[in-house]
Design an enzyme around this catalytic site. Structure first.
Site, mmCIF file in Angstrom:
data_model
loop_
_atom_site.group_PDB
_atom_site.id
_atom_site.type_symbol
_atom_site.label_atom_id
_atom_site.label_comp_id
_atom_site.label_asym_id
_atom_site.label_seq_id
_atom_site.Cartn_x
_atom_site.Cartn_y
_atom_site.Cartn_z
ATOM 1 N N LYS A 9 54.828 11.455 21.144
ATOM 2 C CA LYS A 9 55.503 12.818 21.970
ATOM 3 C C LYS A 9 57.703 12.660 22.295
ATOM 4 C CE LYS A 9 51.395 14.153 23.188
ATOM 5 N NZ LYS A 9 50.418 14.763 24.674
ATOM 6 N N ARG A 52 42.298 8.826 17.645
ATOM 7 C CA ARG A 52 41.678 8.416 18.373
ATOM 8 C C ARG A 52 40.606 7.396 19.442
ATOM 9 N NH1 ARG A 52 42.820 14.168 20.766
ATOM 10 N NH2 ARG A 52 40.594 13.676 21.663
ATOM 11 N N THR A 82 42.528 10.930 27.021
ATOM 12 C CA THR A 82 43.860 11.709 26.862
ATOM 13 C C THR A 82 44.616 11.380 28.547
ATOM 14 O OG1 THR A 82 42.433 13.068 25.524
ATOM 15 C CG2 THR A 82 44.198 13.927 27.411
ATOM 16 N N ASN A 134 51.121 11.060 27.669
ATOM 17 C CA ASN A 134 50.313 10.182 27.486
ATOM 18 C C ASN A 134 50.884 10.064 25.953
ATOM 19 O OD1 ASN A 134 50.114 12.331 25.870
ATOM 20 N ND2 ASN A 134 47.453 12.914 26.802
ATOM 21 N N GLU A 175 46.949 21.029 11.324
ATOM 22 C CA GLU A 175 48.070 20.294 12.215
ATOM 23 C C GLU A 175 49.089 20.004 10.502
ATOM 24 O OE1 GLU A 175 46.113 19.128 16.675
ATOM 25 O OE2 GLU A 175 46.503 17.732 14.573
#
Ligand code: GDP
Ligand code: MG
Length: 206
Positions: A14, A118, A124, A155, A169
């Site tokens: 991100k 993950r 998260t 995050n 996605e």
């Protein structure tokens, strides 16, 4: 190679990952695990793309809203809004966060890729993340702070949660000619039964 070894996950580093110069560090965590990068690019997402990325069925939105109400209740806060309104508000903040600057989008492939990615990413909420994971090691945010400041939790990394989510996605972020089908030399050691030989066989071969 077994079909399980071809599981795919979509990862987004991100805007805070890019701004903080963490792209290399984060990528290396996935690479050293033995996961294969089969597609990678920099994208500055439009709000439309970010909204599509976070689009969820209404039932999932309601669950998110209810979870948030329960978490608030534990903190002694009463939120009188409907679950769907709360979830829409969270979604709006997520869109703003994701579209705030360029991101690195990648598709990773390997055995149990979704679960491994993950685990490497961590919880998260960074405050709840286990040490050794990305959200624990590189950032310090929490829902306490992000909710109070009315923004999304920062995050660093998005990672697909399920096979179905990954498929949708990957289609959203990549066209098929941006994904590469190739072998990595290490795959022989990671997955191939034929890699193992007895000492006698190896010595005879000399
Ligand atoms: P992820 O797959 O672990 O990143 O999390 P989810 O898919 O469940 O949620 C997507 C994003 O929504 C997360 O990265 C959070 O920013 C946000 N989010 C999820 N659950 C909550 C919550 O209970 N409260 C708030 N404020 N945001 C949440
Ligand atoms: Mg998710």
């Amino acid at each position: 190679m077994r079909t399980e070894s071809h599981e795919r996950s979509l990862i987004l580093l991100k805007p805070d990952s890019v701004q903080r110069g963490l792209v290399g560090e984060i990528l290396s965590r996935f690479e050293r695990k033995g996961l294969k990068i089969i597609g990678m690019k920099m994208v500055w997402p439009s709000k439309e793309l970010a909204a599509k990325h976070y689009d969820q069925p209404e039932s999932a939105m309601i669950t998110l809203g209810e979870r948030t109400i329960a978490a608030y209740k534990e903190k002694g806060i009463e939120d009188k809004r409907k679950p769907i309104e709360i979830a829409k508000d969270i979604q709006k903040k997520l869109v703003t966060y994701l579209a705030t600057g360029p991101v690195i989008a990648l598709v990773i492939e390997g055995a149990h890729a979704i679960a491994h990615v993950r685990k490497i990413r961590g919880a998260t909420n960074p405050l709840a993340a286990d040490v050794g994971t990305i959200t624990a090691d590189y950032t310090i945010d929490s829902y306490f702070i992000s909710d109070a400041d009315e923004r999304a939790i920062r995050n660093l990394v998005h990672a697909s949660g399920t096979v179905e989510e990954a498929e949708a996605e990957i289609k959203l972020w990549f066209s098929s000619n941006e994904l590469f089908d190739y072998d990595l030399a290490i795959e022989k050691i990671l997955y191939d039964k034929a890699w193992e030989a007895t000492r006698d066989e190896l010595v005879k071969g000399k």
